[in-house]
Design an enzyme around this catalytic site. Sequence first.
Site, PDB file in Angstrom:
ATOM      1  N   HIS A   1       0.776  -1.236  -0.051  1.00 18.12           N
ATOM      2  CA  HIS A   1      -0.071  -0.210   0.036  1.00 18.12           C
ATOM      3  C   HIS A   1       0.972   1.252   0.092  1.00 18.12           C
ATOM      4  O   HIS A   1       1.895   1.182   0.514  1.00 18.12           O
ATOM      5  CB  HIS A   1      -0.942  -0.017   1.314  1.00 18.12           C
ATOM      6  CG  HIS A   1      -2.039  -0.980   1.021  1.00 18.12           C
ATOM      7  ND1 HIS A   1      -2.983  -0.991   1.960  1.00 18.12           N
ATOM      8  CD2 HIS A   1      -2.074  -1.925   0.105  1.00 18.12           C
ATOM      9  CE1 HIS A   1      -3.796  -2.237   1.751  1.00 18.12           C
ATOM     10  NE2 HIS A   1      -3.542  -2.756   0.616  1.00 18.12           N
TER      11      HIS A   1
ATOM     12  N   CYS B   1      -2.830  -1.273   7.585  1.00 17.54           N
ATOM     13  CA  CYS B   1      -2.089   0.045   7.509  1.00 17.54           C
ATOM     14  C   CYS B   1      -2.287   0.971   8.754  1.00 17.54           C
ATOM     15  O   CYS B   1      -1.285   1.516   9.239  1.00 17.54           O
ATOM     16  CB  CYS B   1      -2.424   0.644   6.198  1.00 17.54           C
ATOM     17  SG  CYS B   1      -1.768  -0.019   4.614  1.00 17.54           S
TER      18      CYS B   1
ATOM     19  N   GLU C   1       0.875   4.182   1.845  1.00 18.33           N
ATOM     20  CA  GLU C   1       1.115   4.495   3.089  1.00 18.33           C
ATOM     21  C   GLU C   1       2.404   3.590   3.627  1.00 18.33           C
ATOM     22  O   GLU C   1       3.460   4.027   4.110  1.00 18.33           O
ATOM     23  CB  GLU C   1       0.216   4.667   4.198  1.00 18.33           C
ATOM     24  CG  GLU C   1      -0.736   3.331   4.245  1.00 18.33           C
ATOM     25  CD  GLU C   1      -1.868   3.332   3.299  1.00 18.33           C
ATOM     26  OE1 GLU C   1      -1.635   3.365   2.191  1.00 18.33           O
ATOM     27  OE2 GLU C   1      -3.109   3.232   4.082  1.00 18.33           O
TER      28      GLU C   1
END
Length: 161
Positions: free
Chosen positions: A76, A107, A78
């Site tokens: 992802h 996350c 992030e």
Amino acid sequence: MSQRPAFEDIYMELAVNLAKRSHCIKRNVGAVLTRDTRIISIGYNGPPSGTHNCDEEWPGKGCPSDSKGGCSLAIHAEQNAILYAVKNNMTVEGSTLYLTLSPCLACARIIFTMGIKKVVYLNSYAHYKGLPNDEGVDFLKRFGVDCAQYTGSVKSATQLI
């Protein structure tokens, strides 16, 4: 004299433009990690460096799904921003993370553990996935991380895919 843009607008526009770098066929997401008025790291969703780019290896359909229905290769946005900062010996504690999509629960756990103090997101992960609520945002708020949906205007960036 023209009006100077707010840093929040600059960071979100950068996140939107970073999302366009993604090789993911299913969703493009960008992230900008900041401290004070400085960018400390950037990221977008996609496979780990040195592996296959989903849109090239599996054109039209993307990478195979994992056992939970998610992408089998993608990291992802992030995660990429946080990992790059840490890999380069930068401290992310006390930073602010700008995202084009609110964080998923996994996350959110990483964001909290790394000591990131604030998350600003453009679009809702729950809305995108058809879920009743943003589990990641709920988790972060529950444990004291400031989370807010971006209310500014993304003027310079083109639309997300």
